[in-house]
Design a protein around this motif. Structure first.
Motif, short mmCIF file in Angstrom:
data_model
loop_
_atom_site.label_atom_id
_atom_site.label_comp_id
_atom_site.label_asym_id
_atom_site.label_seq_id
_atom_site.Cartn_x
_atom_site.Cartn_y
_atom_site.Cartn_z
N ASP A 1 12.54 -12.03 -50.40
CA ASP A 1 12.94 -12.93 -51.47
C ASP A 1 14.41 -13.23 -51.69
N GLY B 1 13.54 -18.43 -53.21
CA GLY B 1 12.28 -18.55 -52.26
C GLY B 1 11.96 -17.24 -51.80
N TYR C 1 9.55 -19.04 -59.11
CA TYR C 1 8.93 -18.12 -58.30
C TYR C 1 8.46 -17.18 -58.88
#
Length: 95
Positions: free
Chosen positions: A87, A3, A59
């Motif tokens: 990230d 994420g 992602y």
């Protein structure tokens, strides 16, 4: 899981609009998307945004999707500055 976390400043008059915009976008069917959070830093205009995906591939697909850019443009307009993105892999705590 994989994420991103972002820190930004939100125009005070846009705080509620940001919540509404992100909530509406949360309903979008994005493959591999798990959840998102919005944290307001101690009653300030500083916001931390968290987005969680099943894996890095999900992602990356989302990041490369033109629809994601459209979503980004919509919420970026409510901020005073460009978000500072970070990230990486997400690990669940043990406690």
């Amino acid at each position: 899981m994989y994420g991103t976390v972002a820190r930004t400043r939100v125009k005070p008059e846009n705080r509620e609009k940001l919540r509404e915009t992100l909530a509406a976008q949360d309903a979008a069917a994005v493959p591999g998307y798990v959840t998102a959070y919005l944290l307001w830093e101690n009653d300030s205009d500083v916001a931390w945004m968290f987005a969680v995906f099943e894996d890095r591939a999900s992602y990356d697909r989302n990041a490369d999707d033109p629809a994601q850019n459209e979503r980004y443009v919509a919420y970026r307009a409510l901020m005073e500055e460009e978000p500072d993105w970070h990230d990486g892999e997400i690990e669940q705590g043990t406690g």
